[in-house]
Design a protein around this motif. Structure first.
Motif, mmCIF file in Angstrom:
data_model
loop_
_atom_site.group_PDB
_atom_site.id
_atom_site.type_symbol
_atom_site.label_atom_id
_atom_site.label_comp_id
_atom_site.label_asym_id
_atom_site.label_seq_id
_atom_site.Cartn_x
_atom_site.Cartn_y
_atom_site.Cartn_z
ATOM 1 N N TYR A 1 30.555 48.055 53.165
ATOM 2 C CA TYR A 1 29.661 47.078 53.801
ATOM 3 C C TYR A 1 30.214 45.666 53.640
ATOM 4 N N CYS A 2 30.652 45.323 52.434
ATOM 5 C CA CYS A 2 31.200 43.986 52.180
ATOM 6 C C CYS A 2 32.499 43.761 52.953
ATOM 7 N N TRP A 3 33.284 44.796 53.073
ATOM 8 C CA TRP A 3 34.543 44.691 53.821
ATOM 9 C C TRP A 3 34.257 44.404 55.294
ATOM 10 N N PHE A 4 33.245 45.069 55.816
ATOM 11 C CA PHE A 4 32.902 44.893 57.224
ATOM 12 C C PHE A 4 32.326 43.503 57.498
ATOM 13 N N HIS A 5 31.441 43.020 56.621
ATOM 14 C CA HIS A 5 30.740 41.759 56.876
ATOM 15 C C HIS A 5 31.492 40.531 56.362
ATOM 16 N N PHE A 6 32.274 40.681 55.290
ATOM 17 C CA PHE A 6 32.912 39.517 54.681
ATOM 18 C C PHE A 6 34.429 39.628 54.613
ATOM 19 N N ASN A 7 34.967 40.716 55.153
ATOM 20 C CA ASN A 7 36.406 40.968 55.076
ATOM 21 C C ASN A 7 36.885 40.947 53.624
ATOM 22 N N ASP A 8 36.024 41.367 52.730
ATOM 23 C CA ASP A 8 36.339 41.370 51.300
ATOM 24 C C ASP A 8 35.608 42.554 50.666
ATOM 25 N N PRO A 9 36.315 43.648 50.377
ATOM 26 C CA PRO A 9 35.640 44.840 49.852
ATOM 27 C C PRO A 9 35.058 44.653 48.458
ATOM 28 N N ILE A 10 35.483 43.616 47.762
ATOM 29 C CA ILE A 10 34.907 43.352 46.434
ATOM 30 C C ILE A 10 34.182 42.005 46.435
ATOM 31 N N ALA A 11 33.497 41.719 47.521
ATOM 32 C CA ALA A 11 32.765 40.449 47.626
ATOM 33 C C ALA A 11 31.733 40.300 46.522
ATOM 34 N N PHE A 12 31.155 41.431 46.071
ATOM 35 C CA PHE A 12 30.141 41.375 45.007
ATOM 36 C C PHE A 12 30.750 40.926 43.675
ATOM 37 N N ILE A 13 32.062 41.061 43.531
ATOM 38 C CA ILE A 13 32.753 40.525 42.357
ATOM 39 C C ILE A 13 33.241 39.107 42.631
ATOM 40 N N THR A 14 33.744 38.874 43.825
ATOM 41 C CA THR A 14 34.289 37.563 44.188
ATOM 42 C C THR A 14 33.265 36.455 44.012
ATOM 43 N N VAL A 15 32.010 36.702 44.437
ATOM 44 C CA VAL A 15 30.998 35.645 44.346
ATOM 45 C C VAL A 15 30.691 35.283 42.899
ATOM 46 N N GLN A 16 30.913 36.204 41.985
ATOM 47 C CA GLN A 16 30.659 35.885 40.579
ATOM 48 C C GLN A 16 31.697 34.912 40.040
ATOM 49 N N TYR A 17 32.916 34.962 40.588
ATOM 50 C CA TYR A 17 33.940 34.014 40.171
ATOM 51 C C TYR A 17 33.792 32.676 40.883
ATOM 52 N N THR A 18 33.443 32.725 42.181
ATOM 53 C CA THR A 18 33.377 31.490 42.965
ATOM 54 C C THR A 18 32.076 30.720 42.760
ATOM 55 N N GLN A 19 30.967 31.427 42.496
ATOM 56 C CA GLN A 19 29.674 30.753 42.407
ATOM 57 C C GLN A 19 29.054 30.776 41.018
ATOM 58 N N TRP A 20 29.467 31.729 40.167
ATOM 59 C CA TRP A 20 28.891 31.827 38.831
ATOM 60 C C TRP A 20 29.887 31.481 37.743
ATOM 61 N N GLN A 21 31.095 31.051 38.146
ATOM 62 C CA GLN A 21 32.121 30.586 37.205
ATOM 63 C C GLN A 21 32.479 31.624 36.134
ATOM 64 N N ARG A 22 32.504 32.877 36.534
ATOM 65 C CA ARG A 22 33.001 33.889 35.599
ATOM 66 C C ARG A 22 34.515 33.776 35.476
ATOM 67 N N LYS A 23 35.031 34.224 34.325
ATOM 68 C CA LYS A 23 36.460 34.159 34.063
ATOM 69 C C LYS A 23 37.100 35.528 34.263
ATOM 70 N N GLN A 24 38.427 35.540 34.332
ATOM 71 C CA GLN A 24 39.137 36.800 34.432
ATOM 72 C C GLN A 24 39.222 37.439 33.050
ATOM 73 N N GLY A 25 38.851 38.706 32.945
ATOM 74 C CA GLY A 25 38.952 39.400 31.672
ATOM 75 C C GLY A 25 37.879 38.962 30.691
#
Length: 424
Positions: free
Chosen positions: A228-252
């Protein structure tokens, strides 16, 4: 699932329902009747009246998804994309039949929470006996984080689905495992911990090929949402991406966040923020508690068991009064790892491995926000704690008393829109 409930006697039904009803009653009374009495506009408190009091923080986002779907208006996915779809879909189904989103969300979560208590009771009774099962249910119901099994959150639903997936896999009912696994991974990303758990158990116990299929198919809920995310946002892991871009999560692993929490426990938040020893009492009292605890442990054979138990319980209470939420958040994960290791011989292999995988997923999530709440969603931790205190009832009663106190305070905080799932 109904066949599981037939394995519970009338007295066992009464006990499980009593634990659930009493703890939910405390939450409801605190949030609906006590919180408004403590309302003070001059302090900026916000208290909703009626059933709206159960909707705060993430709750409106679930309701927004249920009524308007995910935010696909911009080029980037909206913040609500981080929330998985099953719970909002169930709310939307209730809205379709004419009920309000608030009522539907509350009914779904609470119904699932009560069903979880029954499922976990059957599971633990089968593996560890009735006494351990009763302690597990009491702690699961009275844990202060169980407030999220009553308000409009996914805790009750996820606990139910993940518990059913684990129980059916342990019982070698692989078709049912696939169904519950798909639903669990459509509810929360931490459901993905089921996949390595099932693969490891299948390899370790040399289970048939169907067990590997069940492990793979269990991730279907996340896979479907990823498509669903791939179809609507061209990003299959959009549910993870937004946590880095909007919630300032770090890698690891969030080493900075963990370091801050540990510093707040040992040297104090004020000293950590200032970078100097503005409050010398905090580290002094922390060292004093540690020294007394070591002395008690070293001379434990010379101290009567009752005095030893109550003394250590008192020291734990003093440490919480000193360190507050940072201690609870740290114990939820790091303490959970220690608890699982200590109980490894008494836990079923499925519960043990799932607990380790799920905690590993939380540690590597790149943040410390809401870790205590997410850790509560790992059913293995409640099972391990219940089995542990069943061997030492004094610790069990002290834990229940402490949980009851926190359950009231957490309910007040949620009703006043104060943060409950701690972040440093």
């Amino acid at each position: 699932m109904l066949s599981l409930f037939n394995k519970i006697s009338q007295n066992e039904w009464r006990f499980v329902l009593l634990m659930g009803l009493l703890s939910r009653g405390i939450i409801i009374i605190t949030m609906i009747w006590i919180a408004p009495l403590l309302f003070n506009p001059s302090e900026g408190n916000v208290v909703n009246f009626g059933w709206e009091v159960f909707s705060a923080w993430d709750s409106p986002l679930y309701q927004q998804i249920a009524t308007n779907s995910y935010d696909t208006s911009g080029s980037e996915p909206g913040a609500n994309v981080a929330f998985f779809p099953l719970f909002p879909l169930l709310i939307r189904l209730g809205i379709f039949f004419g009920f309000s989103a608030n009522i539907v969300g509350i009914v779904i979560n609470n119904t699932a929470f009560f069903a979880t208590l029954l499922v976990v009771y059957v599971w633990v009774k089968k593996t560890n006996g009735g006494l351990a099962a009763r302690w597990v249910i009491a702690l699961l119901a009275w844990c202060p984080l169980s407030i999220f099994g009553t308000v409009i959150y996914t805790e009750g639903l996820f606990l139910l689905l993940s518990s059913l997936a684990l129980l059916t896999f342990e019982s070698k009912k692989y078709t049912q495992t696939m169904v519950w696994g798909v639903l669990a991974t459509a509810t929360r990303i931490t459901g993905l911990a089921l996949i390595p758990t099932f693969f490891f158990i299948a390899w370790r116990k040399k289970l048939p090929f169907m067990a590997y299929i069940a492990a793979l198919v269990s991730g279907g809920g996340t896979l479907l949402y990823s498509l669903y995310c791939w179809f609507h946002f061209n990003d299959p892991i959009a549910f993870i991406t937004v946590q880095y871009t909007q919630w300032q999560r770090k890698q690891g692993i969030d080493w900075e966040g963990w370091g801050q929490m540990l510093a707040e426990i040992t040297v104090g938040g004020e000293n950590w923020a200032a970078g100097t020893l503005n409050d010398p009492w905090h580290p002094f009292l922390f060292l004093l508690i540690m020294v007394i605890a070591y002395g008690l442990w070293h001379y434990r054979l010379s101290v009567p068991k009752v005095y030893f138990d109550y003394s250590l319980c008192s020291l734990c209470l003093f440490l919480w009064l000193l360190s507050g939420d940072a201690l609870l958040n740290t114990l939820s994960v790091l303490g959970g790892l220690v608890l699982l290791w200590c109980c490894r011989q008494r836990l079923s292999l499925v519960a043990y491995v799932y607990g380790l995988c799920a905690l590993g997923l939380l540690l590597s999530s790149g943040g410390t926000i809401s870790l205590n709440r997410l850790a509560y969603g790992i059913v293995s931790l409640s099972i391990a704690l219940g089995i542990t205190v069943s061997r030492s009832p004094r610790w069990g009663y002290c834990t229940l008393g402490f949980f009851g106190l926190l359950l009231v305070t957490f309910s007040l905080r949620f009703a006043q829109h104060q943060w409950v799932a701690i972040t440093p």
